[in-house]
Design a protein around this motif. Sequence first.
Motif, mmCIF file in Angstrom:
data_model
loop_
_atom_site.group_PDB
_atom_site.id
_atom_site.type_symbol
_atom_site.label_atom_id
_atom_site.label_comp_id
_atom_site.label_asym_id
_atom_site.label_seq_id
_atom_site.Cartn_x
_atom_site.Cartn_y
_atom_site.Cartn_z
ATOM 1 N N GLU A 54 1.426 -1.380 -0.155
ATOM 2 C CA GLU A 54 -0.188 -0.160 -0.069
ATOM 3 C C GLU A 54 1.169 1.235 -0.345
ATOM 4 N N TYR A 55 2.035 1.360 0.791
ATOM 5 C CA TYR A 55 2.824 2.556 0.930
ATOM 6 C C TYR A 55 3.165 2.322 -0.454
ATOM 7 N N LEU A 56 4.270 1.548 -1.357
ATOM 8 C CA LEU A 56 4.748 1.434 -2.058
ATOM 9 C C LEU A 56 3.560 2.303 -3.245
ATOM 10 N N GLY A 57 2.433 1.427 -3.513
ATOM 11 C CA GLY A 57 1.040 2.248 -4.347
ATOM 12 C C GLY A 57 1.342 3.800 -4.198
ATOM 13 N N ASP A 58 0.957 3.746 -2.948
ATOM 14 C CA ASP A 58 0.812 5.426 -3.018
ATOM 15 C C ASP A 58 2.129 6.550 -3.173
ATOM 16 N N ALA A 59 3.266 5.595 -2.718
ATOM 17 C CA ALA A 59 4.197 6.188 -2.735
ATOM 18 C C ALA A 59 4.421 6.829 -4.906
ATOM 19 N N TYR A 60 3.935 6.012 -5.949
ATOM 20 C CA TYR A 60 3.760 5.833 -6.959
ATOM 21 C C TYR A 60 2.303 6.802 -7.373
ATOM 22 N N ALA A 61 1.661 6.782 -7.052
ATOM 23 C CA ALA A 61 0.305 7.690 -7.348
ATOM 24 C C ALA A 61 0.935 9.106 -6.689
ATOM 25 N N TYR A 62 1.334 9.397 -5.897
ATOM 26 C CA TYR A 62 1.647 11.009 -5.546
ATOM 27 C C TYR A 62 2.593 11.589 -6.612
ATOM 28 N N GLN A 63 3.413 10.836 -7.444
ATOM 29 C CA GLN A 63 4.304 10.994 -7.912
ATOM 30 C C GLN A 63 3.799 11.421 -9.720
ATOM 31 N N LYS A 64 1.998 10.687 -10.151
ATOM 32 C CA LYS A 64 2.058 10.362 -11.334
ATOM 33 C C LYS A 64 2.203 8.825 -11.646
ATOM 34 N N GLN A 65 2.915 8.056 -11.017
ATOM 35 C CA GLN A 65 2.791 6.504 -11.700
ATOM 36 C C GLN A 65 2.517 5.920 -11.690
ATOM 37 N N TRP A 66 1.244 6.023 -12.770
ATOM 38 C CA TRP A 66 -0.078 5.372 -11.901
ATOM 39 C C TRP A 66 -0.572 3.998 -12.907
ATOM 40 N N LYS A 68 2.397 1.599 -12.656
ATOM 41 C CA LYS A 68 2.549 1.223 -11.388
ATOM 42 C C LYS A 68 2.169 1.124 -9.843
ATOM 43 N N ALA A 69 1.212 2.283 -9.954
ATOM 44 C CA ALA A 69 0.600 2.935 -8.829
ATOM 45 C C ALA A 69 -0.753 1.798 -8.487
ATOM 46 N N ILE A 70 -1.438 0.990 -10.186
ATOM 47 C CA ILE A 70 -2.666 0.300 -10.209
ATOM 48 C C ILE A 70 -2.145 -1.092 -10.332
ATOM 49 N N LEU A 71 -0.959 -1.855 -10.643
ATOM 50 C CA LEU A 71 -0.626 -3.080 -10.174
ATOM 51 C C LEU A 71 -0.518 -3.643 -8.655
ATOM 52 N N LYS A 72 -0.128 -1.937 -7.866
ATOM 53 C CA LYS A 72 0.197 -2.154 -6.422
ATOM 54 C C LYS A 72 -1.062 -2.644 -5.791
ATOM 55 N N TYR A 73 -1.926 -1.816 -6.408
ATOM 56 C CA TYR A 73 -3.379 -1.714 -5.546
ATOM 57 C C TYR A 73 -4.529 -2.729 -5.826
ATOM 58 N N LYS A 74 -4.132 -3.360 -7.634
ATOM 59 C CA LYS A 74 -5.085 -4.213 -7.867
ATOM 60 C C LYS A 74 -4.099 -5.623 -7.284
ATOM 61 N N LYS A 75 -2.724 -5.659 -6.617
ATOM 62 C CA LYS A 75 -2.842 -6.743 -6.153
ATOM 63 C C LYS A 75 -3.033 -6.961 -4.549
ATOM 64 N N LEU A 76 -2.848 -5.610 -3.591
ATOM 65 C CA LEU A 76 -4.020 -5.726 -2.868
ATOM 66 C C LEU A 76 -5.316 -5.693 -2.734
ATOM 67 N N GLY A 92 -9.042 4.897 -8.037
ATOM 68 C CA GLY A 92 -8.441 6.272 -8.066
ATOM 69 C C GLY A 92 -7.379 6.566 -9.284
ATOM 70 N N ALA A 93 -6.634 4.929 -9.278
ATOM 71 C CA ALA A 93 -5.493 5.666 -9.915
ATOM 72 C C ALA A 93 -6.192 5.047 -11.056
ATOM 73 N N LEU A 94 -6.993 4.287 -12.000
ATOM 74 C CA LEU A 94 -7.398 4.379 -12.901
ATOM 75 C C LEU A 94 -7.966 4.988 -13.961
ATOM 76 N N GLY A 95 -8.934 5.912 -12.878
ATOM 77 C CA GLY A 95 -9.262 7.249 -13.107
ATOM 78 C C GLY A 95 -8.391 8.130 -13.548
ATOM 79 N N MET A 96 -7.299 7.811 -12.719
ATOM 80 C CA MET A 96 -5.798 9.162 -13.335
ATOM 81 C C MET A 96 -5.098 8.204 -14.366
ATOM 82 N N LYS A 97 -5.136 7.321 -14.516
ATOM 83 C CA LYS A 97 -4.530 6.797 -15.500
ATOM 84 C C LYS A 97 -5.924 7.371 -16.828
ATOM 85 N N ALA A 98 -6.908 7.204 -17.000
ATOM 86 C CA ALA A 98 -7.459 7.673 -17.516
ATOM 87 C C ALA A 98 -7.928 8.893 -18.358
ATOM 88 N N LEU A 99 -6.818 10.031 -17.564
ATOM 89 C CA LEU A 99 -7.032 11.245 -18.121
ATOM 90 C C LEU A 99 -5.649 11.122 -18.636
#
Length: 317
Positions: A54-66, A68-76, A92-99
């Motif tokens: 979760e922490y790593l997904g958050d770190a990716y998400a805050y840096q807009k590395q969507w 990578k964040a999606i992969l970590k959140y999907k694993k969760l 949320g990460a999927l939605g930001m990638k869609a943009l």
Amino acid sequence: MNKFLYLLLVPILCFSQQDLDKAGVLLKEKKYSEAQKILEPFITKNPNNILGLEYLGDAYAYQKQWDKAILKYKKLVDFDDQNANYHYKHGGALGMKALTVNKFKALGIIGDVKEAFLKAAELDPDHVDARWALVELYIQLPGIIGGSKSKALKYADELQNLSKVDGYLAKGYIYEYDKEPEEAEKFYKLALDTGGSVTCFEKLTSFYENQKQPKKAIKNIEKAYEKHNRNAMHYQIGKVCADYNIQLEKGEKCLLAFIKNHSVKDGVPIEWAYFRLAQIHKNRLDKTGALKWIDKALATRANFKQAEEEKAKILRL
């Protein structure tokens, strides 16, 4: 033998926990790339550590590395399908990638975004953020791909049952987006009367600015300052005065007060105050004064694109 192995492993486990704790602190301090450097090797060694993922997904998400964040959140989500927050973060990460992708690719993602937010809302009847996400999703999507004002209002009603302020703000947002300014203003004012927070003041101020009603915006910021006494509100008044070329003396006074009392806590870099003062002097056709402040802004931040553009306008006076 078992006791020996236990004694051998304890220092390793402690070291791993220390890494995780340090990464959590770095995330709170908004040092996302530093947290990432700790978390990536940690997860390589501990691929099933839930908090680390979760922490790593958050770190990716805050840096807009969507991706990578999606992969970590999907694993969760795969680990715990009944956790509302995991579904919310994944959506949320999927939605930001869609943009960030073209419209055709975005269409293929939207269904998964909606499914994730709906699942989060279903799993947790008190999940405010998931309901906010659904309000925004349903009001922004075109009707042909599932957008619906009535569904947005449904989740705004659910928000209102959880928090009157959130419900009112959500309805203000819906009606503003749907170009019904009278209804929007009514609900933003209800939120302000009910909550009175800085956020409530900011939403109403932003609404007035969007409606090109600067006098109302300034009056609202002044009320906010009376209640919350935040230096950043001096900047906000100066910004509105500069943008709309009104009450220039008040705007200048507020910006000078903002500069005098400026700190990192204000959230607005000081060069923006110099920029607004340059605008005010330009509005007065005071080329010398405008150049003084715009040069100060550029001296503070050399790659200040907006200031460079503003200086070109000032030089044409």
